[in-house]
Motif scaffolding. Structure first.
Motif, PDB file in Angstrom:
ATOM      1  N   GLY A  40      25.227  20.422  15.396  1.00  0.00           N
ATOM      2  CA  GLY A  40      24.293  21.486  15.028  1.00  0.00           C
ATOM      3  C   GLY A  40      23.703  22.176  16.246  1.00  0.00           C
ATOM      4  O   GLY A  40      23.605  23.400  16.303  1.00  0.00           O
ATOM      5  N   ILE A  41      23.318  21.392  17.240  1.00  0.00           N
ATOM      6  CA  ILE A  41      22.754  21.961  18.469  1.00  0.00           C
ATOM      7  C   ILE A  41      23.792  22.813  19.184  1.00  0.00           C
ATOM      8  O   ILE A  41      23.496  23.938  19.623  1.00  0.00           O
ATOM      9  CB  ILE A  41      22.229  20.838  19.387  1.00  0.00           C
ATOM     10  CG1 ILE A  41      21.020  20.160  18.753  1.00  0.00           C
ATOM     11  CG2 ILE A  41      21.882  21.375  20.771  1.00  0.00           C
ATOM     12  CD1 ILE A  41      20.579  18.892  19.456  1.00  0.00           C
ATOM     13  N   LEU A  42      25.002  22.300  19.299  1.00  0.00           N
ATOM     14  CA  LEU A  42      26.070  23.044  19.977  1.00  0.00           C
ATOM     15  C   LEU A  42      26.402  24.333  19.236  1.00  0.00           C
ATOM     16  O   LEU A  42      26.616  25.382  19.865  1.00  0.00           O
ATOM     17  CB  LEU A  42      27.309  22.170  20.121  1.00  0.00           C
ATOM     18  CG  LEU A  42      28.473  22.795  20.863  1.00  0.00           C
ATOM     19  CD1 LEU A  42      28.089  23.062  22.316  1.00  0.00           C
ATOM     20  CD2 LEU A  42      29.691  21.900  20.794  1.00  0.00           C
ATOM     21  N   SER A  43      26.425  24.283  17.909  1.00  0.00           N
ATOM     22  CA  SER A  43      26.750  25.490  17.146  1.00  0.00           C
ATOM     23  C   SER A  43      25.660  26.545  17.295  1.00  0.00           C
ATOM     24  O   SER A  43      25.965  27.744  17.375  1.00  0.00           O
ATOM     25  CB  SER A  43      26.987  25.149  15.674  1.00  0.00           C
ATOM     26  OG  SER A  43      25.819  24.628  15.088  1.00  0.00           O
ATOM     27  N   VAL A  44      24.401  26.139  17.341  1.00  0.00           N
ATOM     28  CA  VAL A  44      23.323  27.113  17.577  1.00  0.00           C
ATOM     29  C   VAL A  44      23.463  27.707  18.970  1.00  0.00           C
ATOM     30  O   VAL A  44      23.309  28.925  19.160  1.00  0.00           O
ATOM     31  CB  VAL A  44      21.938  26.451  17.394  1.00  0.00           C
ATOM     32  CG1 VAL A  44      20.832  27.348  17.917  1.00  0.00           C
ATOM     33  CG2 VAL A  44      21.695  26.113  15.935  1.00  0.00           C
ATOM     34  N   PHE A  45      23.776  26.877  19.949  1.00  0.00           N
ATOM     35  CA  PHE A  45      23.960  27.372  21.311  1.00  0.00           C
ATOM     36  C   PHE A  45      25.100  28.386  21.374  1.00  0.00           C
ATOM     37  O   PHE A  45      24.954  29.473  21.955  1.00  0.00           O
ATOM     38  CB  PHE A  45      24.230  26.198  22.261  1.00  0.00           C
ATOM     39  CG  PHE A  45      24.540  26.625  23.662  1.00  0.00           C
ATOM     40  CD1 PHE A  45      23.533  27.069  24.493  1.00  0.00           C
ATOM     41  CD2 PHE A  45      25.839  26.586  24.139  1.00  0.00           C
ATOM     42  CE1 PHE A  45      23.818  27.480  25.786  1.00  0.00           C
ATOM     43  CE2 PHE A  45      26.137  26.984  25.422  1.00  0.00           C
ATOM     44  CZ  PHE A  45      25.121  27.426  26.253  1.00  0.00           C
ATOM     45  N   VAL A  46      26.235  28.059  20.763  1.00  0.00           N
ATOM     46  CA  VAL A  46      27.382  28.966  20.768  1.00  0.00           C
ATOM     47  C   VAL A  46      27.032  30.263  20.051  1.00  0.00           C
ATOM     48  O   VAL A  46      27.374  31.354  20.511  1.00  0.00           O
ATOM     49  CB  VAL A  46      28.616  28.280  20.131  1.00  0.00           C
ATOM     50  CG1 VAL A  46      29.726  29.264  19.857  1.00  0.00           C
ATOM     51  CG2 VAL A  46      29.104  27.155  21.028  1.00  0.00           C
ATOM     52  N   TRP A  47      26.338  30.171  18.923  1.00  0.00           N
ATOM     53  CA  TRP A  47      25.918  31.378  18.180  1.00  0.00           C
ATOM     54  C   TRP A  47      25.075  32.270  19.093  1.00  0.00           C
ATOM     55  O   TRP A  47      25.313  33.480  19.161  1.00  0.00           O
ATOM     56  CB  TRP A  47      25.121  30.985  16.936  1.00  0.00           C
ATOM     57  CG  TRP A  47      24.554  32.151  16.205  1.00  0.00           C
ATOM     58  CD1 TRP A  47      23.426  32.858  16.502  1.00  0.00           C
ATOM     59  CD2 TRP A  47      25.089  32.778  15.028  1.00  0.00           C
ATOM     60  NE1 TRP A  47      23.219  33.862  15.608  1.00  0.00           N
ATOM     61  CE2 TRP A  47      24.226  33.839  14.684  1.00  0.00           C
ATOM     62  CE3 TRP A  47      26.207  32.539  14.248  1.00  0.00           C
ATOM     63  CZ2 TRP A  47      24.457  34.634  13.587  1.00  0.00           C
ATOM     64  CZ3 TRP A  47      26.414  33.340  13.156  1.00  0.00           C
ATOM     65  CH2 TRP A  47      25.559  34.372  12.831  1.00  0.00           C
ATOM     66  N   GLN A  48      24.109  31.680  19.753  1.00  0.00           N
ATOM     67  CA  GLN A  48      23.204  32.502  20.547  1.00  0.00           C
ATOM     68  C   GLN A  48      23.878  33.058  21.797  1.00  0.00           C
ATOM     69  O   GLN A  48      23.525  34.136  22.258  1.00  0.00           O
ATOM     70  CB  GLN A  48      21.943  31.717  20.899  1.00  0.00           C
ATOM     71  CG  GLN A  48      21.098  31.480  19.668  1.00  0.00           C
ATOM     72  CD  GLN A  48      19.708  30.968  19.974  1.00  0.00           C
ATOM     73  OE1 GLN A  48      19.343  30.741  21.127  1.00  0.00           O
ATOM     74  NE2 GLN A  48      18.932  30.789  18.935  1.00  0.00           N
ATOM     75  N   VAL A  49      24.861  32.363  22.339  1.00  0.00           N
ATOM     76  CA  VAL A  49      25.573  32.870  23.516  1.00  0.00           C
ATOM     77  C   VAL A  49      26.551  33.971  23.107  1.00  0.00           C
ATOM     78  O   VAL A  49      26.624  35.019  23.764  1.00  0.00           O
ATOM     79  CB  VAL A  49      26.298  31.726  24.249  1.00  0.00           C
ATOM     80  CG1 VAL A  49      27.286  32.279  25.265  1.00  0.00           C
ATOM     81  CG2 VAL A  49      25.295  30.815  24.913  1.00  0.00           C
ATOM     82  N   LEU A  50      27.284  33.774  22.019  1.00  0.00           N
ATOM     83  CA  LEU A  50      28.328  34.720  21.641  1.00  0.00           C
ATOM     84  C   LEU A  50      27.799  35.911  20.833  1.00  0.00           C
ATOM     85  O   LEU A  50      28.279  37.018  21.007  1.00  0.00           O
ATOM     86  CB  LEU A  50      29.419  34.011  20.828  1.00  0.00           C
ATOM     87  CG  LEU A  50      30.226  32.958  21.563  1.00  0.00           C
ATOM     88  CD1 LEU A  50      31.239  32.318  20.637  1.00  0.00           C
ATOM     89  CD2 LEU A  50      30.906  33.557  22.782  1.00  0.00           C
ATOM     90  N   ILE A  51      26.841  35.702  19.979  1.00  0.00           N
ATOM     91  CA  ILE A  51      26.370  36.763  19.096  1.00  0.00           C
ATOM     92  C   ILE A  51      25.290  37.602  19.763  1.00  0.00           C
ATOM     93  O   ILE A  51      25.215  38.805  19.561  1.00  0.00           O
ATOM     94  CB  ILE A  51      25.856  36.185  17.758  1.00  0.00           C
ATOM     95  CG1 ILE A  51      26.961  35.372  17.080  1.00  0.00           C
ATOM     96  CG2 ILE A  51      25.330  37.254  16.840  1.00  0.00           C
ATOM     97  CD1 ILE A  51      28.185  36.179  16.708  1.00  0.00           C
ATOM     98  N   GLN A  52      24.458  36.995  20.586  1.00  0.00           N
ATOM     99  CA  GLN A  52      23.347  37.776  21.165  1.00  0.00           C
ATOM    100  C   GLN A  52      23.571  38.099  22.606  1.00  0.00           C
ATOM    101  O   GLN A  52      24.164  37.591  23.387  1.00  0.00           O
ATOM    102  CB  GLN A  52      22.036  37.027  21.002  1.00  0.00           C
ATOM    103  CG  GLN A  52      21.649  36.950  19.564  1.00  0.00           C
ATOM    104  CD  GLN A  52      20.313  36.243  19.385  1.00  0.00           C
ATOM    105  OE1 GLN A  52      19.857  35.543  20.240  1.00  0.00           O
ATOM    106  NE2 GLN A  52      19.710  36.462  18.245  1.00  0.00           N
TER     107      GLN A  52
END
Length: 106
Positions: free
Chosen positions: A94-106
């Motif tokens: 969950g932590i890694l997926s939030v990190f990836v979301w915030q790096v790639l999407i924002q």
């Protein structure tokens, strides 16, 4: 704290322990022979899951300051949990997926 001696502090801690323990112990002792109907037993079996969900869900939504990334992390955590892996891996996923979301999407 100056007016309370160390002995009085121990008495307060012991009294708080008794007051906390009694409401948990008395129903188990007094109601141990009571047979509940099967419907009530099934209902009570779901209470821990409902309470856990009610406690965790708001924390998931507001944990990152970005609701879409938090929802994404929660969904990924649910998917990983459904695979019956270790709880630490669920949290890390969950932590890694939030990190990836915030790096790639924002």
């Amino acid at each position: 704290m100056d007016n309370i001696s160390f002995d009085h502090l121990w008495l307060v801690v012991i009294a708080m322990g008794i007051v906390t323990y009694l409401p948990r112990m008395l129903p188990m002792v007094l109601l141990q022979k009571v047979k509940l109907p099967p419907f009530i037993n099934r209902f009570l079996g779901f209470v821990p899951f409902a309470v856990l969900g009610a406690l965790i869900f708001p924390g998931i939504l507001f944990s990152t300051g970005n609701i879409p990334s938090a929802i994404f992390g929660g969904i990924i955590s649910i998917i990983i949990a459904l695979l019956d892996v270790n709880l630490i891996l669920v949290v890390l996923g969950g932590i890694l997926s939030v990190f990836v979301w915030q790096v790639l999407i924002q």
